[in-house]
Design a protein around this motif. Structure first.
Motif: not given
Length: 382
Positions: A9-10, A18-20, A201-207, A267-270
């Motif tokens: 990813e980039y 692309a993520a963290g 953040g991702t909507i995921i249990r670990k978060k 949504i877009p990063y900006n």
């Protein structure tokens, strides 16, 4: 010196994802280029083969390839051949790859390999107390054992990874992720949407999103005008096999709370940065991170953050000074901390200012790039 990054990813319009990890690599790549260090990025598992330029960074897009059997093995051999040819062609001195999935397992690369501990599957399985597939553990261990050195974004992530895989202690160096601070300026920290609570953040249990729903139910009782905004991809839930974790989270919200929740998806990063700027309080009740880029981005924007208190987060902030640290399972205290901030504008302002100072001290990518360069050189000299 020229550095090559191997990644899936980039942040670039022609890259599939692309993520963290990608964001942290790009921040470092841009900072290295400013210091006259050459940078090449190899992005695998893409839709196309291409070589493109992003400023002074050279990006090699490497398409997915399928084989009748053992695709994982043949694809790694292909990557090895491709990367080695570019190493020779572009004069790459050192390569860096992530620990996740152990992509460099079985590769024999023609430049020293450093693995940055962004968070292996084994690491997250340990933090989440779930069983890991043996194949995933084997690939990650093979990749790590073949590396010459390791970089951990937090000391906590380095210690935990070392224990999991039996790595040599003296081969791990802690170098924090960094931000291009000029892109995270907030000239008017006193201007924000009152009573707004932001999760990214991702909507995921670990978060900790299930706990966040319970927390917000309690906040709405203390602050009836509170609003919760959630930004990030929805993900399947590993325990229930439900395709949408958000559907499960929705069921936890009280009827009163549900009317004050907005889920915006990805949504877009900006636009994400604008939401940070407009937020009253940012919340990250995660159970599993190596550092948490959105936490330091929010701190850089002078936002009061209520963070998790687990390991890595204790290296980001000082509880009660530049943020709050609360274990996600302590939903009563978490709700109390959020409510305290919503009701005290002066406290928010003071914590936000201190948070910015903390980020300038520890997470300035220009400073941290120099630490990376020095470490790369030390590896090349051994």
């Amino acid at each position: 010196m020229r550095v090559g990054f191997i990644t899936s990813e980039y942040p670039h319009p022609r890259v599939s994802h692309a993520a963290g990890i990608g964001t942290s690599i790009k921040n470092l790549a841009v900072a290295l280029v400013k210091k006259e260090i050459g940078v090449t990025v190899f992005v695998y598992h893409q839709k196309e083969d291409a070589v493109i330029k992003d400023g002074d960074v050279i990006i090699h897009l490497i398409a997915k390839r399928k084989h009748q059997f053992l695709t994982w093995y043949h694809y790694r051999l292909y990557l090895q051949r491709y990367i080695n040819s570019v190493v020779k062609q572009e004069g790459i001195d050192i390569l860096e790859a992530p620990d996740w999935t152990g992509i460099t397992a079985f590769m024999k690369l023609k430049a020293p390999l450093v693995i940055r501990l962004h968070g292996s599957d084994a690491y997250f399985c340990k933090l989440e107390n779930r069983k890991q597939k043996f194949k995933n553990f084997f690939f990650e261990k093979m990749a790590l054992k073949n590396a010459k050195a390791y970089i951990a974004p937090t000391t906590y992530a380095g210690i935990e990874t070392r224990k999991i895989f039996g790595l040599e202690k003296n081969k791990i160096k802690t170098i924090h992720y960094g931000l291009q601070l000029e892109h995270f300026e907030n000239a008017t920290p006193e201007d924000y949407n009152r009573n707004s609570i932001l999760y990214i953040g991702t909507i995921i249990r670990k978060k900790g999103v299930f706990e966040l729903a319970t927390i917000f139910n309690k906040v709405i009782e203390l602050n009836p005008g509170a609003k919760l905004i959630l930004i990030g991809n929805d993900a399947p839930d590993i325990k229930s096999d439900e395709k949408s974790t958000y559907k499960l989270v929705e069921k936890i919200f009280s009827s009163k709370a549900k009317r004050h929740v907005s889920y915006l998806g990805k949504i877009p990063y900006n636009e994400v940065k604008e939401h940070i700027k407009n937020a009253h309080v940012c919340v990250f009740p995660s159970f599993a991170e190596t550092l948490g880029m959105v936490s330091i981005e929010s701190m850089a924007m002078e936002k009061p953050v209520v963070n998790t208190s687990i390991g890595w987060a204790q290296e980001l902030m000082d509880d009660g000074i530049n943020g709050y640290l609360v274990h996600p399972s302590n939903t009563d205290l978490y709700a109390e901390r959020i409510s305290k901030l919503l009701n005290d504008e002066k406290l928010c302002f003071e914590i936000g200012k201190s948070a910015r100072q903390k980020v300038e001290t520890l997470f300035d990518i220009d400073k941290n790039a120099c630490i990376n360069i020095a470490y790369y050189k030390s590896i090349l000299n051994t």
